[in-house]
Scaffold this active site. Structure first.
Site: not given
Ligand code: SAH
Length: 371
Positions: A104, A117, A124, A128, A131, A346
């Site tokens: 996406e 974005c 991935c 985390c 996420c 995000c």
């Molecule tokens: N792998 C990269 C890019 C990921 S997404 C990274 O970790 O930075 C971009 C941002 O969205 C990251 O800061 C991630 O931690 C955040 N994110 C992930 N899941 C989320 C959620 N459910 N709500 C809000 N932010 C989230």
């Protein structure tokens, strides 16, 4: 065609996808055809500045060359599977990257800018815990053409609206796909291609320290780091890569990186999870880590998804956390959720990741056969 160009040939069509090729490679490709290397610049202008993908329409190339190109090369962006539009103007595209995988990208319009974005991986592996992409598991790295194709696709769709900023905050960990991401960043910055300024291209990482150090030498673009916790104990749980590269090591790499970039500042992302990482004592711990450093903080209210096991912090908790940072002199902003009605905010990007290898870093690191 030089041998190294052949290796990038699209397996499906047998043609070389010129999208995302570094300018030197493109020049080599034309030399291989017995053409002058400046043809590379012409093609780059057509594709990246005018968004023309059909060789037939490239009127400053001879008809013979256009036909020849059509026989051996292509400019292929991933095909669209579906598109959604949010009430707030955010748009989300699901693009097919083959073999049941889809990724996406999201466009977020704002009064003075338009941010795209993009995704760097199908799924991935970093796991985390909050996420949605991490829950999918990992399938594969996207190619440079698939990553850059998202930008070309969006620009074609959005015209005359402009993509002024590109952030690697979609699916995947961009620095885990370093080899394919860096050529894309270079094209985004290259005046002969997209010509965006370094401040307008942001790589967001969960904290792959060796790659952060390398990136500073190669393309010192803006960097956002997903910190999310002020202590190793908590960060080990939320962002398992912390067990390999703990906070102190990560921040050290960040301060070195900051010295190399124009803005001289690193953005730290901090997702606010109800009663997990959002109390005032934790805000104070965060202050201790960042005070006096070239840092700003972007607080992200958690965007929920099904079975996440987390909730978003209460508005008062968000406000208290923010005030604590500000009172200590730390620049902090609260990210307004955009496109959450179409699951485009995000961490909500799930795309479609089938056939995933069950690489879950957190589990792997907790298992008996530790790394
Ligand atoms: N792998 C990269 C890019 C990921 S997404 C990274 O970790 O930075 C971009 C941002 O969205 C990251 O800061 C991630 O931690 C955040 N994110 C992930 N899941 C989320 C959620 N459910 N709500 C809000 N932010 C989230």
């Amino acid at each position: 065609m030089p041998a190294n160009a052949l290796t990038a040939a699209n397996a499906g069509s047998g043609k070389l996808n010129l999208l995302g090729l570094p300018s030197e490679r493109l020049a080599q490709f034309f030399e291989g055809l017995g053409e002058k290397p400046y043809r590379a610049r012409q093609i780059m202008r057509w594709v990246y500045q005018r968004h023309v993908l059909d060789f037939e329409d490239m009127t400053d190339l001879s008809i013979a060359l256009r036909q020849r190109l059509g026989g051996v090369a292509e400019l292929a962006v991933p095909p669209l599977l579906s598109e959604e539009r949010s009430a707030d103007g955010t748009r989300k595209w699901l693009l097919d990257v083959g073999a049941g995988q889809a990724v996406e990208s999201v466009f977020i319009p704002e009064p003075n800018r338009g941010t795209l974005c993009i995704s760097s991986q199908a799924g991935c592996a970093l796991d985390c815990s909050f996420c949605a992409t991490g829950r999918q598991g990992f399938n594969r790295n996207l190619t440079s053409a698939e990553i850059l194709g998202q930008v070309v696709y969006a620009r074609r769709q959005l015209e005359p609206a402009e993509v002024t900023n590109v952030v690697f905050m979609g699916m995947g960990e961009p620095l885990a796909n370093y080899r394919n991401v860096v050529p894309v960043v270079k094209l985004l910055l290259d005046d002969r291609a997209f010509g965006l300024s370094r401040r307008r291209v942001t790589i967001s990482t969960a904290g792959l320290v060796p790659q952060i150090r390398k990136l500073a030498d190669e393309c010192n673009t803006a960097l956002a780091v997903s910190l999310h916790a002020p202590t190793d104990d908590l960060r080990d749980e939320l962002v398992p890569i912390n067990r390999i590269h703990p906070i102190e090591e990560l921040l050290d790499a960040c301060w070195q990186y900051a010295e190399r970039i124009a803005s001289r500042q690193i953005t730290f992302e901090y997702v606010l999870l109800d009663r997990v990482n959002d109390d005032v004592a934790q805000a104070r711990q965060l202050v201790k880590l960042l005070r006096g450093r070239p840092a700003k903080v972007n607080l992200i209210p958690f965007n929920p998804f099904r079975n996440s096991g987390f909730a978003c912090s209460a508005p008062e908790a968000i406000d208290r956390f923010w005030q604590t940072l500000r009172a200590a002199g730390i620049v902090a902003t609260i990210r307004r959720p955009r496109g959450d009605d179409i699951a485009a905010a995000c961490g909500q990007l799930a795309g479609r990741v089938s056939d995933r290898r069950r690489v879950r870093l957190g589990e792997k690191l907790s298992g008996a056969d530790n790394l």
